[in-house]
Design a protein around this motif. Structure first.
Motif, mmCIF file in Angstrom:
data_model
loop_
_atom_site.group_PDB
_atom_site.id
_atom_site.type_symbol
_atom_site.label_atom_id
_atom_site.label_comp_id
_atom_site.label_asym_id
_atom_site.label_seq_id
_atom_site.Cartn_x
_atom_site.Cartn_y
_atom_site.Cartn_z
ATOM 1 N N LEU A 86 14.264 3.300 -5.724
ATOM 2 C CA LEU A 86 13.534 3.467 -7.471
ATOM 3 C C LEU A 86 14.401 5.043 -7.724
ATOM 4 O O LEU A 86 14.955 5.367 -8.484
ATOM 5 N N TYR A 87 14.262 6.243 -6.805
ATOM 6 C CA TYR A 87 14.142 7.359 -6.912
ATOM 7 C C TYR A 87 15.909 7.517 -7.138
ATOM 8 O O TYR A 87 16.601 8.093 -7.758
ATOM 9 N N ALA A 88 16.577 7.369 -5.241
ATOM 10 C CA ALA A 88 17.452 7.594 -5.085
ATOM 11 C C ALA A 88 18.624 6.707 -5.083
ATOM 12 O O ALA A 88 19.265 7.736 -5.847
ATOM 13 N N ILE A 89 18.503 6.073 -5.419
ATOM 14 C CA ILE A 89 19.305 4.790 -6.530
ATOM 15 C C ILE A 89 19.332 3.949 -7.538
ATOM 16 O O ILE A 89 21.004 4.403 -8.340
ATOM 17 N N LEU A 128 1.408 -1.098 0.016
ATOM 18 C CA LEU A 128 -0.107 -0.347 -0.032
ATOM 19 C C LEU A 128 1.161 1.555 -0.437
ATOM 20 O O LEU A 128 1.778 1.317 0.626
ATOM 21 N N PHE A 129 0.558 2.141 -1.258
ATOM 22 C CA PHE A 129 1.081 3.403 -0.787
ATOM 23 C C PHE A 129 0.062 3.890 -0.987
ATOM 24 O O PHE A 129 -0.889 4.368 -0.857
ATOM 25 N N ASP A 130 -0.054 4.966 0.501
ATOM 26 C CA ASP A 130 -0.402 6.111 1.508
ATOM 27 C C ASP A 130 -0.711 7.467 0.418
ATOM 28 O O ASP A 130 0.917 7.658 0.916
ATOM 29 N N HIS A 135 10.179 10.480 -11.173
ATOM 30 C CA HIS A 135 8.863 10.384 -10.543
ATOM 31 C C HIS A 135 8.006 9.850 -11.642
ATOM 32 O O HIS A 135 6.559 8.735 -11.093
ATOM 33 N N ASN A 136 7.620 10.392 -13.113
ATOM 34 C CA ASN A 136 6.935 9.947 -13.667
ATOM 35 C C ASN A 136 6.927 8.577 -14.338
ATOM 36 O O ASN A 136 6.001 7.547 -14.048
ATOM 37 N N SER A 194 2.375 12.610 -7.966
ATOM 38 C CA SER A 194 2.254 12.827 -6.962
ATOM 39 C C SER A 194 2.904 11.959 -5.487
ATOM 40 O O SER A 194 3.112 12.177 -4.417
ATOM 41 N N THR A 195 1.601 10.716 -5.593
ATOM 42 C CA THR A 195 2.840 10.209 -4.538
ATOM 43 C C THR A 195 3.673 9.120 -4.947
ATOM 44 O O THR A 195 4.377 8.931 -3.506
ATOM 45 N N SER A 196 4.124 9.032 -5.500
ATOM 46 C CA SER A 196 5.724 8.616 -5.924
ATOM 47 C C SER A 196 6.435 10.309 -5.132
ATOM 48 O O SER A 196 7.464 9.317 -4.352
#
Lengths: 175, 289
Positions: free
Chosen positions: A132-135, A89-91, A140-141, A152-154
């Motif tokens: 996924l983003y930093a490393i 779950l991604f809040d 984000h898209n 925006s959740t990402s």
């Protein structure tokens, strides 16, 4: 033996080459799997699934780009598949105001092992996006696409992950 | 948002990060490396059959394959000797397959059109294709078929046509093997099936951490587990507590050692059985006060 020769031999069914191929990447990919999981057993599951897939798909390798990059993409995809199966779950409440001061100096002095512990303690959603983003360096898209979440959740997951990491880092330097 | 130095720090830190690998993983992986095409034909038929299985045309498909494979060479030889009696024999050859005819009218039609066409292959190649028993007869075919020779062909044909049925049966067995292989593959990819095999025992769903000596902690006993790790999360997915093995427990406190309010929490257990297989489960555990 160069990579191309190694791959060719693996495809011929050469067991020595297959083992060599595995040993070439296993330790590094284990490092990747650990970053995406919060315990050893899950990371080992990921690694095993990944290499089964790697060998299954080896004939599709086009000898373009680095072999390691190709293997790693498969590993990350396997991890994301598994996460999707378990329906993480991604809040999605996007409000993030609480931005801490950066703790870059702390990070630079830390061993990867210590950082790994911090990453592993993150909730799965945060951890995945953070990796996924930093490393891995995805945008984000792209992450939104990969995880079937909104951009925006990402972003908010990433911000929250970052804040939590910074908090932990701060706490650790105080101690 | 551009990656800042914060991101770069992590990127750098993990650039060459490696970790110890459990040697058992290679054992598992090795077993599942697809055997590559040393004999291309064998692998083609294998994957062919496998795809058919997946497509769900299993039995019919296998029979089709068997019939096509078996009947083709026969038809060729028969067409070569263009005498009328041979046409009758063609029907005889097809006869044992009649039950399939119902299932596969189209296929039979195709075969019939093939019969009408003149034989494309020269006699010599056809002889090569034939099994040993028919060698004599087809060689005799070259000397133009006379009555007795034709009967020989007839017999061999019938002899040959019987095994066709056997071949089909064998294919069925082969299918069973294949499906069992698929089953084991499915087991290896884990998921629900394994969870069924694993005895999770009785995991309680409430406890009362009020230090009265009764049911103060949440403990887990897994009879089948060689090792397990339990994680307690709140309903937002935040990890509150973790422990490994039966000596561990949760006393209803968070990671900082503070008492948590009453309510529902989530446990997540990952266990390894004595065979080294991993099992996972999750459920809810409530703190009552």
């Amino acid at each position: 033996m160069d990579e191309q020769q190694l791959v060719t031999n693996c495809l011929k069914g050469d067991k020595t080459a297959q083992k060599q191929f595995y040993e070439m990447f296993a330790r590094k990919m284990m490092g990747v799997c650990l970053r995406y999981s919060n315990d050893l057993a899950t990371a080992e599951d990921y690694l095993q699934e990944s290499f089964i897939k790697v060998f299954g798909k080896l004939s599709q390798y086009q000898f373009k780009g680095s072999l390691e990059g190709w293997v790693k993409r498969i590993v990350v995809n396997v991890v994301l598949d598994e996460l999707r199966k378990n329906r993480i779950l991604f809040d999605s409440n996007a409000e993030v105001t609480d931005v801490l001061q950066t703790t870059d100096d702390v990070v630079s002095n830390m061993e990867a092992k210590q950082l790994l512990q911090i990453i592993q303690r993150l909730p799965t959603g945060y951890r995945t996006v953070f990796n996924l983003y930093a490393i891995e360096g995805y945008q984000h898209n792209e992450i939104a696409n990969m995880l079937q979440i909104s951009e925006s959740t990402s972003k908010s997951q990433y911000q929250k992950a970052k804040i939590q990491i910074q908090k932990t880092l701060k706490a650790q330097t105080i101690i | 948002m551009q990656p800042t130095s914060f991101e770069n720090m992590f990127k750098d830190a993990f650039e060459n990060f490696e970790a110890e690998v459990n040697p058992q993983i290679w054992v598992q992986v090795q077993q599942q490396i697809p055997t590559t095409a040393v004999t291309p034909q064998a692998s083609v038929t294998f994957s062919g059959v496998k795809t058919l299985l997946i497509a769900g045309v299993t039995a019919i498909a296998a029979i089709t394959a068997a019939v096509v494979y078996k009947s083709e060479p026969k038809l060729n030889t028969l067409v070569e000797s263009k005498d009328n009696p041979v046409d009758n024999k063609v029907e005889k050859t097809v006869a044992p397959v009649q039950s399939i005819e119902k299932v596969l009218p189209e296929l039979i039609k195709e075969n019939e059109t093939q019969k009408v066409q003149p034989a494309p292959a020269p006699a010599s190649t056809t002889v090569l294709k034939l099994p040993e028993t028919t060698n004599e007869s087809s060689a005799n075919n070259d000397n133009q078929a006379s009555e007795p020779l034709n009967t020989v062909t007839n017999q061999t044909k019938i002899k040959e046509s019987e095994p066709v049925v056997e071949v089909i049966n064998q294919d069925d067995k082969h299918e069973n093997n294949l499906s069992s292989i698929q089953n084991t593959e499915a087991e290896k990819t884990k998921e629900t099936e394994e969870i069924k095999d694993f005895n999770w025992g009785r995991i309680s769903n409430t406890f009362t951490p009020n230090a009265d000596g009764k049911n103060d902690v949440f403990k887990i006993h897994l009879p089948d587990a060689n090792y397990f790790k339990a994680t307690i999360l709140n309903i937002n997915g935040k990890i509150l507590h973790e422990w490994e093995g039966e000596n561990g427990f949760w006393d209803g406190k968070d990671a900082g050692g503070y008492d948590l309010p009453k309510g529902m929490y989530v446990y997540y257990i990952i266990a390894t059985d004595t065979n080294g297989n991993t099992h996972k489960t999750k459920g809810s555990i409530s703190i009552l006060k």
